[in-house]
Design an enzyme around this catalytic site. Structure first.
Site, PDB file in Angstrom:
ATOM      1  CD  GLU A 151      -2.838  -0.790  -0.062  1.00  0.00           C
ATOM      2  OE1 GLU A 151      -2.700   0.766  -0.760  1.00  0.00           O
ATOM      3  OE2 GLU A 151      -3.952  -1.701  -0.555  1.00  0.00           O
ATOM      4  CE1 TYR A 176      -7.252   3.056  -0.256  1.00  0.00           C
ATOM      5  CE2 TYR A 176      -4.693   3.761  -0.156  1.00  0.00           C
ATOM      6  CZ  TYR A 176      -6.034   2.239  -0.254  1.00  0.00           C
ATOM      7  OH  TYR A 176      -5.157   1.885  -0.953  1.00  0.00           O
ATOM      8  CG  ASP A 236      -7.600   4.240  -3.965  1.00  0.00           C
ATOM      9  OD1 ASP A 236      -9.015   4.138  -4.729  1.00  0.00           O
ATOM     10  OD2 ASP A 236      -6.965   3.654  -4.783  1.00  0.00           O
TER      11      ASP A 236
END
Ligand code: SF4
Length: 361
Positions: free
Chosen positions: A39, A122, A140
């Site tokens: 991520e 997020y 996102d």
């Protein structure tokens, strides 16, 4: 959306994701450490670019304690070329925090995840849902595009009110117990089907629920805001060699923090070498001799566009006479490949190594 229709949408997306998801290394058993690193790497960066970096990172640093124990130079070298180096430094800081506060295990508590450096709503939602299967939403860029089109929402997605609405929708639409695949399904659909331009609506599993498709507004939704043009800056870069060593700087702050660069100075376009020499003299630094000037490079940063004029030079006096300034160091030419360098400077490093090969007897 009526509950029956929402249920159809959720099922269609989950089935599609099960059949069409890309085979990605962090999707094998979803280890929290791997999901976190992926991520962080994927922010502002495409999957295709991240794959090699992820592989190298995991081989070099297979666990959170190994990240915490690594030095910053190792971390930055593994990140070299990915850009946005604050992400790498945040991973390093977070790994140390995890070792101090969570015995080296990535925390599964959402609030504890949010306390880690570099992790916003997020990333916390992505890790909580994907690694720990918690019912947390994600929003996102890909999810924004898909949701805006599903809702035919003609509003600036960057405004606080639109963001709030999208987070609410992402929360309301989350099927309980399926957050891992539903969230990834939305993101995967945005990345592979619901493209920014010319979305592949005929292949889309949730097209029957898409209002932008019905109203033929997929080309204008989500609304695109015009980005401010980056400020142009021009720099002269000095690749200075003496006694088989090269002069480098490592800024302790700012955009290039912790990365090695060749010394550079802001100039006007007209006569960059003359300005570089004048700047050098102003600082009472020993003269250098131009060997060759290499082709101009351009490099885009978030807010500015740099044009770099590189000059390969040699020092006339001996190196011992050279007064080093703070952040400067001489490095043997052969050690250059091991150093983490800012992207454009990495290209100049290659030119220097090629030049050195040509000059060698
Ligand atoms: Fe995106 Fe088209 Fe699917 Fe709508 S129908 S979600 S615009 S791909």
């Amino acid at each position: 959306m009526p509950p029956a229709e929402l249920s159809q949408l959720q099922n269609a997306l989950l089935i599609w994701f099960a059949e069409h998801q890309r085979d990605l290394p962090w999707r094998k058993n979803y280890p929290a450490y791997g999901v976190w690193i992926s991520e962080m790497m994927l922010q502002q960066t495409r999957v295709a670019t991240v794959l090699d970096y992820y592989d190298r990172w995991m081989k070099a640093l297979p666990s959170i304690p190994s990240v915490a124990a690594a030095n910053e130079a190792t971390i930055l070298k593994l990140w070299e070329g990915l850009g946005y180096y604050a992400r790498a430094r945040n991973i390093h800081r977070a790994a140390k925090q995890i070792c101090e506060q969570h015995a080296g295990e990535f925390p599964n508590d959402y609030e504890a995840i949010r306390q880690l450096p570099g992790i916003g709503p997020y990333t916390a939602g992505a890790i909580a849902s994907i690694a720990f299967e918690q019912d947390r939403p994600v929003v996102d860029g890909n999810v924004i595009r898909v949701l805006c089109r599903l809702l035919n929402l003609d509003a600036d997605p960057k405004t606080g009110s639109t963001q709030k609405k999208l987070w609410q929708v992402a929360t309301d639409w989350l099927p309980k117990g399926h957050a891992r695949n539903f969230n990834q399904g939305l993101m995967e659909l945005g990345a592979t089907v619901c493209h920014v331009q010319q979305p592949s609506c005929l292949l889309c599993p949730i097209q029957p629920h898409c209002q932008a498709y019905v109203h033929q507004t997929t080309e204008t939704i989500p609304r695109r805001t015009r980005r401010k043009a980056p400020t142009p800056v021009t720099k002269a870069v000095l690749v200075l060699v003496c006694e088989n060593q090269v002069l480098l700087r490592r800024p302790e702050q700012g955009l290039m923090q912790g990365l090695w660069t060749f010394p550079e100075t802001l100039v006007n376009e007209e006569e960059p070498l003359v300005e570089l020499q004048a700047e050098w003299q102003r600082r009472n630094r020993p003269n250098f001799q131009l060997q060759t000037n290499w082709p101009t490079l351009t490099h885009a940063y978030t807010t500015f566009l740099a044009t770099l004029h590189p000059f390969y030079c040699t020092l006339i006096s001996i190196q011992a006479d050279f007064p080093l300034e703070a952040e400067e160091q001489w490095h043997p030419l052969q050690s250059l490949p091991k150093l983490a360098m800012a992207k454009a400077h990495g290209q100049l490093r290659q030119s220097l190594l090629n030049q050195n090969d040509q000059d060698s007897p």
